[in-house]
Design an enzyme around this catalytic site. Structure first.
Site, short mmCIF file in Angstrom:
data_model
loop_
_atom_site.label_atom_id
_atom_site.label_comp_id
_atom_site.label_asym_id
_atom_site.label_seq_id
_atom_site.Cartn_x
_atom_site.Cartn_y
_atom_site.Cartn_z
N ILE A 1 0.83 -1.21 0.00
CA ILE A 1 0.00 0.00 0.00
C ILE A 1 0.87 1.27 0.00
O ILE A 1 0.42 2.32 -0.43
CB ILE A 1 -0.96 -0.03 1.22
N GLY B 1 13.09 -4.02 11.76
CA GLY B 1 12.17 -3.06 11.16
C GLY B 1 10.83 -3.65 10.73
O GLY B 1 10.12 -3.06 9.93
N GLN B 2 10.47 -4.83 11.28
CA GLN B 2 9.20 -5.46 10.90
C GLN B 2 8.04 -4.70 11.55
O GLN B 2 8.03 -4.48 12.76
CB GLN B 2 9.18 -6.92 11.34
N HIS C 1 6.27 -12.16 5.88
CA HIS C 1 6.08 -11.76 4.48
C HIS C 1 7.41 -11.42 3.85
O HIS C 1 8.36 -11.04 4.55
CB HIS C 1 5.11 -10.57 4.38
N HIS D 1 9.14 -9.10 0.90
CA HIS D 1 9.01 -7.97 -0.03
C HIS D 1 9.70 -8.32 -1.34
O HIS D 1 10.81 -8.86 -1.34
CB HIS D 1 9.70 -6.72 0.53
P1 5GP Z 1 7.34 -4.77 7.27
O1 5GP Z 1 7.89 -3.45 7.71
O2 5GP Z 1 6.51 -5.43 8.33
O3 5GP Z 1 8.37 -5.68 6.68
O4 5GP Z 1 6.40 -4.43 6.04
C1 5GP Z 1 5.03 -4.28 6.14
C2 5GP Z 1 4.57 -3.70 4.83
O5 5GP Z 1 3.16 -3.86 4.76
C3 5GP Z 1 4.87 -2.21 4.68
O6 5GP Z 1 5.68 -2.01 3.52
C4 5GP Z 1 3.48 -1.58 4.54
O7 5GP Z 1 3.46 -0.53 3.61
C5 5GP Z 1 2.61 -2.75 4.12
N1 5GP Z 1 1.24 -2.67 4.57
C6 5GP Z 1 0.80 -2.39 5.83
N2 5GP Z 1 -0.53 -2.42 5.89
C7 5GP Z 1 -0.96 -2.74 4.63
C8 5GP Z 1 -2.25 -2.92 4.06
O8 5GP Z 1 -3.29 -2.78 4.71
N3 5GP Z 1 -2.30 -3.24 2.74
C9 5GP Z 1 -1.17 -3.39 1.98
N4 5GP Z 1 -1.34 -3.70 0.69
N5 5GP Z 1 0.06 -3.24 2.49
C10 5GP Z 1 0.17 -2.90 3.80
#
Ligand code: 5GP
Ligand code: ZN
Length: 110
Positions: free
Chosen positions: A31, A92-93, A99, A101
């Site tokens: 998003i 930084g999670q 998941h 990226h």
């Molecule tokens: P993390 O920092 O946990 O590795 O990455 C989480 C990712 O999830 C972030 O890049 C954030 O933009 C994305 N994200 C968080 N909430 C949502 C959502 O509701 N929908 C989508 N499509 N992505 C999300």
């Protein structure tokens, strides 16, 4: 997990821009994209992070890696892509559902 945003997306309770899904995982667009193309590859099973991964998850993790190149190529990343897995607060999670990226286009080298 009731309060997990990715579980809600997987259940269809929260909308997403879905790119791919099969019986084990979903792929949708981030998003807040950090590159021209930014996909999130998410197992349907709620695993909090790599720190919670067990031997029983081996087939699932293998599947994620095996489908990844085709998903990236189908998304237009024909010259290559970057994969990132943030783990825990120190990594930084932000979303506590494992998941991966998948990023491509306009990336800085690091
Ligand atoms: P993390 O920092 O946990 O590795 O990455 C989480 C990712 O999830 C972030 O890049 C954030 O933009 C994305 N994200 C968080 N909430 C949502 C959502 O509701 N929908 C989508 N499509 N992505 C999300
Ligand atoms: Zn979850």
């Amino acid at each position: 997990m009731d309060d997990c945003i990715f579980c809600k997306i997987i259940e269809g309770d929260v909308p997403c821009d879905l790119v791919y899904q099969d019986d084990k995982l979903v792929v949708f667009r981030d998003i807040r994209p950090k590159a021209k193309t930014h996909l999130l590859l998410v197992p349907k099973l709620h695993i909090k992070s790599l720190l919670e991964v067990q031997g029983e998850h081996g087939d699932l993790l293998s599947h994620m890696m095996l489908v990844l190149p085709k998903i990236a190529i189908d998304a237009g990343l024909k010259t290559g892509f970057r994969t990132v897995i943030n783990t825990g607060p120190g990594g930084g999670q932000e979303v506590d559902h494992l998941h991966l990226h998948v990023l491509g286009g306009g990336l800085a080298k690091f």
